[in-house]
Design a protein around this motif. Structure first.
Motif, PDB file in Angstrom:
ATOM      1  N   ASP A  16     -30.574  64.416  40.186  1.00 52.43           N
ATOM      2  CA  ASP A  16     -29.871  63.177  39.868  1.00 52.43           C
ATOM      3  C   ASP A  16     -30.478  61.977  40.587  1.00 52.43           C
ATOM      4  OD1 ASP A  16     -28.116  64.502  38.255  1.00 52.43           O
ATOM      5  OD2 ASP A  16     -26.476  64.567  39.708  1.00 52.43           O
ATOM      6  N   ASP A  17     -30.207  60.796  40.004  1.00 48.45           N
ATOM      7  CA  ASP A  17     -30.551  59.515  40.618  1.00 48.45           C
ATOM      8  C   ASP A  17     -32.047  59.397  40.882  1.00 48.45           C
ATOM      9  OD1 ASP A  17     -27.784  59.147  40.597  1.00 48.45           O
ATOM     10  OD2 ASP A  17     -27.563  59.895  42.642  1.00 48.45           O
ATOM     11  N   GLN A  35     -31.023  60.882  35.013  1.00 47.07           N
ATOM     12  CA  GLN A  35     -29.613  61.268  35.089  1.00 47.07           C
ATOM     13  C   GLN A  35     -29.040  60.637  36.354  1.00 47.07           C
ATOM     14  OE1 GLN A  35     -29.343  65.592  34.873  1.00 47.07           O
ATOM     15  NE2 GLN A  35     -29.031  65.493  32.668  1.00 47.07           N
ATOM     16  N   LEU A  36     -27.987  59.863  36.194  1.00 43.68           N
ATOM     17  CA  LEU A  36     -27.325  59.230  37.335  1.00 43.68           C
ATOM     18  C   LEU A  36     -26.067  60.017  37.679  1.00 43.68           C
ATOM     19  CD1 LEU A  36     -27.598  55.441  36.373  1.00 43.68           C
ATOM     20  CD2 LEU A  36     -29.161  56.819  37.783  1.00 43.68           C
ATOM     21  N   GLY A  37     -25.914  60.336  38.954  1.00 44.08           N
ATOM     22  CA  GLY A  37     -24.773  61.135  39.390  1.00 44.08           C
ATOM     23  C   GLY A  37     -23.996  60.475  40.505  1.00 44.08           C
ATOM     24  N   ARG A 193     -20.927  60.399  35.335  1.00 43.03           N
ATOM     25  CA  ARG A 193     -22.335  60.713  35.164  1.00 43.03           C
ATOM     26  C   ARG A 193     -22.881  59.885  34.003  1.00 43.03           C
ATOM     27  NH1 ARG A 193     -24.599  64.663  37.669  1.00 43.03           N
ATOM     28  NH2 ARG A 193     -26.282  64.851  36.141  1.00 43.03           N
ATOM     29  N   GLY A 195     -26.730  59.472  31.553  1.00 44.64           N
ATOM     30  CA  GLY A 195     -28.112  59.871  31.307  1.00 44.64           C
ATOM     31  C   GLY A 195     -28.754  58.947  30.294  1.00 44.64           C
ATOM     32  N   PRO A 251     -26.049  68.346  34.489  1.00 42.21           N
ATOM     33  CA  PRO A 251     -26.972  68.511  35.618  1.00 42.21           C
ATOM     34  C   PRO A 251     -27.745  69.816  35.552  1.00 42.21           C
ATOM     35  CG  PRO A 251     -24.699  68.856  36.323  1.00 42.21           C
ATOM     36  CD  PRO A 251     -24.641  68.331  34.924  1.00 42.21           C
TER      37      PRO A 251
END
Length: 331
Positions: A16-17, A35-37, A193, A195, A251
């Motif tokens: 992530d990130d 992908q942002l978490g 989350r 993406g 994820p």
């Protein structure tokens, strides 16, 4: 092969990130996926936005990091909307090499009415207005800014229009935002989350980049990326169209695995990613410098209960100053 590039499986997964650049040489395609978490979850939790607003801010974060991490110099990439909808402004800015911040401004009554009427889709919340995408290389340089109309379109379509209008590069963008229930101390909790994937057709031959019958005058309708007839680009569009929103968010899929699913038949090369983090550029020194430029009258108008209070709209941090610090301000 340099240490900046790798085949899938050589080093592992970015997680992530982390924005992952990629190249599909057989299709003349380059792009980035992310992908942002946890970072996104912190940004949204800090403001406690209503869910439809949070989704808009998350989309703005996706577009900003996908574009901002392509900067090859010290500077900022800033996304800002100004429109007549219930959410009249969304701002996200990315400062190289890795800092992201974002916030939204909205009318609570109009937003509540829109939600009650079932008109809380992103394009409805934005309404009509403009999306400005700005590249700022710092002091003593000229800003570059691209403007795209918002008229019943969301950020995903507006981002495509930006590239077609300002860069004339066939570009496809796919964004997804959602929540994931994860276990933690005190029980399970929902986490935000997001993406996103951006792919561009960049063949070496200029003729292959040319869309048929491009208009020549300002204000003419622009040819869409789908009008580029090249078979490689058409195949890329068909492949990206198969990406499910859940794949962009999951994820367990991850950026690299998603790229493999899409392009394993052609071969895909991924490059060293750029980690992004929730970091605001506000500081006591910077705000003090701004207040030092106020006139005595403006300082007086800023005082409340004997103190000048300033809250950062991005990170919500509160600052307090004594008016006497600025007693030399000119009237």
């Amino acid at each position: 092969m340099t240490d900046k590039q790798r085949r899938l499986g050589e080093i592992g997964f970015a997680g992530d990130d982390d924005v992952v650049p990629f190249e599909v040489e057989a299709l003349d395609v380059r792009g980035r996926v992310v992908q942002l978490g946890a970072m996104l979850d912190r940004i949204l939790a800090r403001h406690a936005y209503p869910e439809p607003v949070a989704r808009l801010v998350a989309e703005a974060c996706l577009v900003t990091v996908l574009l901002g991490t392509s900067l090859k110099f010290d500077g900022k990439f800033i996304l800002q909307t100004r429109s007549d909808g219930p959410v009249d402004m969304v701002v996200a800015d990315f400062a190289t090499p890795s800092s992201l911040r974002a916030y939204a401004r909205f009318d609570e009554e109009r937003l509540a009415a829109a939600i009650a009427a079932g008109e809380d889709a992103p394009e409805k919340l934005l309404g009509a207005g403009v999306l400005a995408l700005t590249i700022d290389q710092g002091d003593h340089t000229q800003r570059y800014q691209g403007i795209v109309a918002l008229d019943g379109t969301g950020l995903q379509e507006a981002a495509k229009a930006y590239f077609r209008q300002s860069e004339q590069i066939p570009t496809d963008v796919k964004l997804s935002v959602g929540k994931l229930v994860l276990p933690g101390e005190g029980g399970s909790r929902e986490h935000w989350r997001a993406g996103g994937l951006l792919a561009q057709f960049l063949p070496k031959s200029a003729e292959r980049r040319h869309a048929p019958d491009l208009p020549g005058g300002d204000g003419d309708p622009l040819a869409s990326p789908q009008e580029v007839a090249d078979a490689s680009w058409q195949e890329l569009l068909a492949l990206v169209a198969t990406v499910e929103h859940e794949e962009l968010l999951d994820p367990k899929v991850g950026s690299e695995r998603l790229l493999y699913r899409l392009f394993n038949e052609h071969g895909v090369r991924v490059f060293e990613g750029t980690a992004v983090e929730d970091r605001c550029s506000c500081s006591e020194e910077r705000i003090r410098g701004i207040l030092a430029g106020f006139t005595a009258e403006e300082i007086e108008e800023s005082v409340e209960d004997g103190v000048i209070r300033v809250n950062c709209e991005f990170c919500s941090k509160a600052y307090a100053f004594q008016p006497s610090e600025f007693s030399s301000a000119e009237a």
